[in-house]
Design an enzyme around this catalytic site. Sequence first.
Site, PDB file in Angstrom:
ATOM      1  N   GLU A   1       0.819  -1.211   0.000  1.00 25.66           N
ATOM      2  CA  GLU A   1       0.000   0.000   0.000  1.00 25.66           C
ATOM      3  C   GLU A   1       0.852   1.260   0.000  1.00 25.66           C
ATOM      4  O   GLU A   1       0.577   2.218   0.732  1.00 25.66           O
ATOM      5  CB  GLU A   1      -0.960  -0.004   1.202  1.00 25.66           C
TER       6      GLU A   1
ATOM      7  N   GLU B   1      -4.339  -9.193   0.722  1.00 24.92           N
ATOM      8  CA  GLU B   1      -4.828  -8.923   2.077  1.00 24.92           C
ATOM      9  C   GLU B   1      -6.342  -8.948   2.033  1.00 24.92           C
ATOM     10  O   GLU B   1      -6.941  -8.319   1.155  1.00 24.92           O
ATOM     11  CB  GLU B   1      -4.320  -7.542   2.521  1.00 24.92           C
TER      12      GLU B   1
HETATM   13  C1  GAL Z   1      -4.252  -2.623   5.545  1.00 23.63           C
HETATM   14  C2  GAL Z   1      -2.756  -2.547   5.818  1.00 23.63           C
HETATM   15  C3  GAL Z   1      -2.388  -3.352   7.031  1.00 23.63           C
HETATM   16  C4  GAL Z   1      -3.316  -3.045   8.160  1.00 23.63           C
HETATM   17  C5  GAL Z   1      -4.738  -3.323   7.745  1.00 23.63           C
HETATM   18  C6  GAL Z   1      -5.759  -3.120   8.829  1.00 23.63           C
HETATM   19  O1  GAL Z   1      -4.682  -1.647   4.703  1.00 23.63           O
HETATM   20  O2  GAL Z   1      -2.023  -3.006   4.727  1.00 23.63           O
HETATM   21  O3  GAL Z   1      -1.060  -3.085   7.391  1.00 23.63           O
HETATM   22  O4  GAL Z   1      -3.157  -1.725   8.513  1.00 23.63           O
HETATM   23  O5  GAL Z   1      -5.036  -2.472   6.666  1.00 23.63           O
HETATM   24  O6  GAL Z   1      -7.058  -3.316   8.334  1.00 23.63           O
END
Ligand code: GAL
Length: 841
Positions: free
Chosen positions: A422, A530
């Site tokens: 990100e 993710e």
């Molecule tokens: C994502 C990020 C993670 C964490 C997560 C929490 O966007 O890559 O590191 O912050 O959100 O939801």
Amino acid sequence: MKKVQLIVGICLGVILMACQTSPEATARSRNFNSDWKFNLGEVSGAASVTFDDTSWRSLNLPHDWAIEGNFDKNNPAGFNGGALPGGLGWYRKTFNMHESDKGKKVFVDFDGAYMKTTVYLNGDSIGFWPYGYSSFRFDLTSYLKFDVPNVIAVKVDNSQQPNSRWYSGSGIYRNVWLTVVDPVHVDHWGTYVTTPEVTNKQATFQLRTTVKNDNSAAVEVEITSRLLNANGKEVGVDIITVSVPAGERTEGNQKITLGNPHFWDIDDPYLYNIETELRVDGKLTDTYTTTTGVRTFRFDAEKGFFLNGKNMKINGVCMHHDLGCLGAAVNIRALERQLEILKEMGCNAIRCSHNPPAPEQLDLCDRMGFIVMDETFDMWRKRKTRYDYGNYFDEWHERDLDALIMRDRNHPSVLMWSVGNEVYEQWAHADRDTLSIEQANIVINFGYDDFQLSNIDEGMNVNKLLCKKLADRARVLDPTRPVTVGCNEPRPNNNIFGSGALDIIGLNYFHAWYDSVPKNFPGKAFLATETVSGLMTRGYYKMPGDSMFVWPYRGEKYKGMKLDPVAENYSCSSYDNCHVPWGTYHENSMRLINKHDFINGQFVWTGFDYLGEPTPFQFPARSSNFGIVDLAGFPKDIYYMYQSQWSDKAMLHLFPHWNWEEGQEIDLWAYYNNADEVELFVNGVSQGTKSKEKDIYHVSWRVRYVPGTIKAVSRKDGKVVLEKEIHTAGEPAGIRLTADRTTISADGTDLGFVTVEVVDKDGNLCPNADNLINFDIDGNAFIAGVDNGCAYSMERFKDNKRKAFYGKCLVVLQNNGSKGKAKLTATADGLTTTSLTVRAK
Ligand code: GAL
């Protein structure tokens, strides 16, 4: 006569032993963790040889001073950094070199220190490394003394915070090694083993060995590479000779062909070793071992992921590096336990989010059969927090990217590189600059010989260019693995996607966009890097279980769902009915991933809770609620949903507990597999038989609470598969102690994880108990940490007491280096005292 021989033999043995040094002291790579002195805070003159450190604390590495501290709102890391202290620390170690090491090259290898590490030897500054997650090496040779003791001093500076979006830990939190080699040696991370041709009948190992010659004259070096199977038996060998000019490096190329290779797979992680020997004029100068494995894999744009020709999903989780109450201080057993818990759930992959992991993590993944997405950075040039690595990126990213890939490219478990997560450079509006070639050269600091300026289109967007540079460099160092980035800008005009540099399109969240991936990224493999970001507190249930709570509240879209997180007592419901607005609930993600063959798999955010980022709360909340498993290592209920989908083992999980207000309406859920249906009974009365509906991964009942017993029975073809019973618990009466292993190793680092449960007089877990439990240890262990998984507890992790949280807490025992027993005794007001013995061998 025999007796005389024996005595002479013993005497000779003693004399020989006295002349020899211990194998550890003469090894190529010597553990350099013991007998350090430590001081928290800046001290002038601390690098000097004559500095008096006698009043400093003695300790062994790895060490994380932050985890020893108290939670405080004013700690500079903030609640997102775990609310634990930062600061600056000094380490010193006095050591002697052995006569036999004269003329050798000596390096100090740090697996990781957080952060901005400056190393001094005998008063001279010998190196600096800012990134707190990289492994790095400094050459000590010209500074070392053989007639007097040497003093290494290390300054670690984590005083400027925030510099991370989660808990980083502070100090020399990974292992340190002293590497002592002949001037003619295998270079740092100097072997690269690949298997370019693999069939079921035959595998060809290609071995590239970089030989360094630190002599003042050129040498002819014979390289012998032996392939050893898992039993240590030689199954192939190749010998070549290379010329290495004085002070230079030469790469030797060898091939070994192996018949009937035993493949490395997630269920059968078979490993081979390559043993490399270097000889000059017949004299052995170096021996080096590289662990490797034979596997084929591919990420396919239509059919998804294949390992060894078999189509499967990557069923992975993201993991941060902390080890709960042990902080960031690396410990093999603590890492192994996390992986054992995840393996039992059916998880087959780990994303090392969002930074290089400890090398031991990858060794374990090789050995235990996990696929790894190995990641470099959470930010590039654009910072996410004020003092983070973005400040160092321009000057350091080449060295840090190289360090990760050179270190990790032999691990069979590592199947892809991620060069970012990100990063803000992804956004089209992030930097509208287009640059001339000269400007690009300055801004991105092209240092790699093989990334020629001629590769760059005049006027290219600087962020696309940067992505291309990083991905191309990864492929130069390792052409065998694909490169990705976890992005959260799903549109194809994202600079990173637009650079064309990625082999795998990596998308974080944006679950609703999956359907449009083939249209947006034709011909590209896709991975959900993710997913989910569910929020759960183990043991806490917010009903109705079928109503969704989306936190933190964000605008109209979630109207009607607004809740005051603080009023919820910093807790999130365990019925898969609570998640962040950018994520989704676990079952939905599972359904969407399963829906399309082209999705190579997912990495759920996260496998375990981690320190920091207590979304949706603020202080005193100080650790995450995202985990499938809590910070102490206790599975939340959702763990069993994954187990029912990802594992073949018959299982049945019924929840919640059975202690409620008389007459209250309670939602009971069950996760199961290997069965057609589940029947629920309350005090022997059937509440109906249910089967999972399509794309729904649980069954549920709504019943009125009456104390007694609930029972779930799963059946297949009418035959009972499993039964689960939960009884209403009475008043807390006793303590149950359960060790993960009752025999551990007497190596001074091994751990015993003891689960502590508050139980009623009949042994039922008291699901709401919060008794304070005191621990006492007698014998060869000490308490390395205590926890209970509560994300807002202000209790210390380094203590000999802990309150139970929803009935449970954890105490971690560490062996003190000697064999024998350690007896743990748990006491609490009003509860019967209990003891447990852990043996160290
Ligand atoms: C994502 C990020 C993670 C964490 C997560 C929490 O966007 O890559 O590191 O912050 O959100 O939801």
